[in-house]
Motif scaffolding. Structure first.
Motif, PDB file in Angstrom:
ATOM      1  N   GLN A  93      -3.982   2.706  -2.502  1.00  0.00           N
ATOM      2  CA  GLN A  93      -3.896   1.969  -3.759  1.00  0.00           C
ATOM      3  C   GLN A  93      -3.806   2.927  -4.932  1.00  0.00           C
ATOM      4  OE1 GLN A  93      -7.793  -0.130  -4.558  1.00  0.00           O
ATOM      5  NE2 GLN A  93      -8.343   0.932  -2.646  1.00  0.00           N
ATOM      6  N   TYR A 139      -8.195   8.092  -2.710  1.00  0.00           N
ATOM      7  CA  TYR A 139      -7.752   6.765  -2.279  1.00  0.00           C
ATOM      8  C   TYR A 139      -6.329   6.850  -1.745  1.00  0.00           C
ATOM      9  CZ  TYR A 139     -11.842   5.110  -4.835  1.00  0.00           C
ATOM     10  OH  TYR A 139     -13.122   4.891  -5.282  1.00  0.00           O
ATOM     11  N   PRO A 167     -12.079  -1.749  -2.325  1.00  0.00           N
ATOM     12  CA  PRO A 167     -12.535  -0.855  -1.251  1.00  0.00           C
ATOM     13  C   PRO A 167     -12.023  -1.245   0.124  1.00  0.00           C
ATOM     14  CG  PRO A 167     -14.351  -2.196  -2.087  1.00  0.00           C
ATOM     15  CD  PRO A 167     -13.215  -2.393  -3.028  1.00  0.00           C
ATOM     16  N   GLU A 191      -9.135   0.642   1.730  1.00  0.00           N
ATOM     17  CA  GLU A 191      -9.392   1.950   2.323  1.00  0.00           C
ATOM     18  C   GLU A 191     -10.158   1.841   3.634  1.00  0.00           C
ATOM     19  OE1 GLU A 191      -7.904   4.432   0.763  1.00  0.00           O
ATOM     20  OE2 GLU A 191      -7.313   3.000  -0.792  1.00  0.00           O
ATOM     21  N   VAL A 241      -4.828   4.415  -8.667  1.00  0.00           N
ATOM     22  CA  VAL A 241      -6.076   4.698  -9.370  1.00  0.00           C
ATOM     23  C   VAL A 241      -5.742   4.915 -10.844  1.00  0.00           C
ATOM     24  CG1 VAL A 241      -7.243   5.665  -7.358  1.00  0.00           C
ATOM     25  CG2 VAL A 241      -5.917   7.167  -8.863  1.00  0.00           C
ATOM     26  N   GLU A 292     -13.660   2.897  -9.853  1.00  0.00           N
ATOM     27  CA  GLU A 292     -13.073   4.034  -9.157  1.00  0.00           C
ATOM     28  C   GLU A 292     -14.036   5.215  -9.126  1.00  0.00           C
ATOM     29  OE1 GLU A 292      -9.645   7.304 -10.211  1.00  0.00           O
ATOM     30  OE2 GLU A 292      -9.484   5.268 -11.053  1.00  0.00           O
ATOM     31  N   ILE A 343     -11.047  -0.990  -8.323  1.00  0.00           N
ATOM     32  CA  ILE A 343     -10.243  -0.798  -7.113  1.00  0.00           C
ATOM     33  C   ILE A 343     -10.760  -1.738  -6.024  1.00  0.00           C
ATOM     34  CG2 ILE A 343      -9.576   1.566  -7.673  1.00  0.00           C
ATOM     35  CD1 ILE A 343     -12.152   1.018  -5.004  1.00  0.00           C
ATOM     36  N   THR A 358       0.811  -1.221   0.000  1.00  0.00           N
ATOM     37  CA  THR A 358       0.000   0.000   0.000  1.00  0.00           C
ATOM     38  C   THR A 358       0.846   1.273   0.000  1.00  0.00           C
ATOM     39  OG1 THR A 358      -0.178   0.020   2.423  1.00  0.00           O
ATOM     40  CG2 THR A 358      -1.899  -1.160   1.190  1.00  0.00           C
ATOM     41  N   LYS A 364       2.014   1.210  -3.708  1.00  0.00           N
ATOM     42  CA  LYS A 364       0.780   1.128  -4.497  1.00  0.00           C
ATOM     43  C   LYS A 364       0.927   0.271  -5.740  1.00  0.00           C
ATOM     44  CE  LYS A 364      -0.848   5.417  -2.511  1.00  0.00           C
ATOM     45  NZ  LYS A 364       0.193   5.357  -1.450  1.00  0.00           N
TER      46      LYS A 364
END
Length: 236
Positions: free
Chosen positions: A136, A133, A113, A116, A138, A127, A111, A85, A88
């Motif tokens: 991760q 975010y 969820p 997050e 995007v 997205e 993505i 993370t 990414k």
């Protein structure tokens, strides 16, 4: 460090309307990517089992590295990803290869969820550009940068159409120089498939594909790998 032009390098080496509708519905609303505490408790079957105990390759402690059992249909997952993370990008994705199925490409990227919010639904989402975010990549990170979203678990090796669609999550992709992705890396994926089809005699092969984070980033967020690597075995 914001330079975007360091290309990565490689180090080591399948009634039609109903089917299409079902796949489309899955891609839009039925795909799951479950963040888990331990691959071995939830989706161990993507890792080779030479010693009698299924176990993944290296995982790392702490919240930075998240284990994802990618896309659940009933109780079936399609592949596993260890995701970084901070950088990414994935560390690796692991999957089984059961032969060439000639799956179609979906091209709609999703993505995860739960990266997050751990209490969020495991259902993968499109997205939402109004959301910031934190954990991760995007789609906007890749725009106009000369890099493809390089699959780690690729469409070419997918065992069915559901699995093929499942590979289009940004947690299964890392920046890959376009000419490399569409050139030598594609050749490598085909060569690996050819070799495993020949030597595995109809048995599943196990593949782990990963990256080495580099010193440069897309949009100051997504690490551009210095290397892509893949390892495979045929337990039989």
């Amino acid at each position: 460090m914001t330079e975007d032009h360091v290309p990565p390098h490689i180090t080591h080496f399948s009634i039609f309307i109903m089917i299409v509708c079902a796949v489309l519905l899955l891609a839009l609303s039925g795909c799951f990517g479950e963040v888990v505490d331990d691959f071995t408790h939830t989706c161990p079957y993507f890792f080779a089992d030479p010693g009698g105990v299924m176990s993944p390759p290296t995982v790392f402690a702490g919240n930075r590295y998240q284990q994802i059992c990618q896309v659940r249909q009933g109780n079936l997952h399609e592949y596993a990803t260890l995701y970084d993370t901070a950088n990414k990008i994935p560390v690796y994705s692991a999957y089984r290869f059961d032969g060439l199925m000639n799956c179609r490409r979906n091209e709609s990227w999703f993505i995860e969820p739960q990266l997050e919010n751990g209490m969020a639904s495991p259902r993968m989402e499109s997205e939402n550009r109004s959301i910031n975010y934190q954990n991760q990549a995007v789609n906007a990170n890749y725009e106009k940068r000369g890099f493809d979203k390089g699959h780690l678990a690729p469409v070419y090796h997918a065992r069915d159409q559901i699995c093929s669609d499942a590979t289009f999550t940004l947690t299964n992709a890392a920046p890959q120089n376009s000419s490399f992705n569409q050139g030598q890396w594609r050749v490598t994926e085909k060569n690996v498939a050819t070799i495993l089809t020949q030597i595995c005699s109809g048995n599943s092969a196990y593949i782990v594909t990963g990256v080495v984070p580099g010193n440069n980033r897309l949009k100051n967020r997504v690490s551009i790998p210095s290397h892509f690597w893949t390892a495979y075995c045929c337990p039989a």
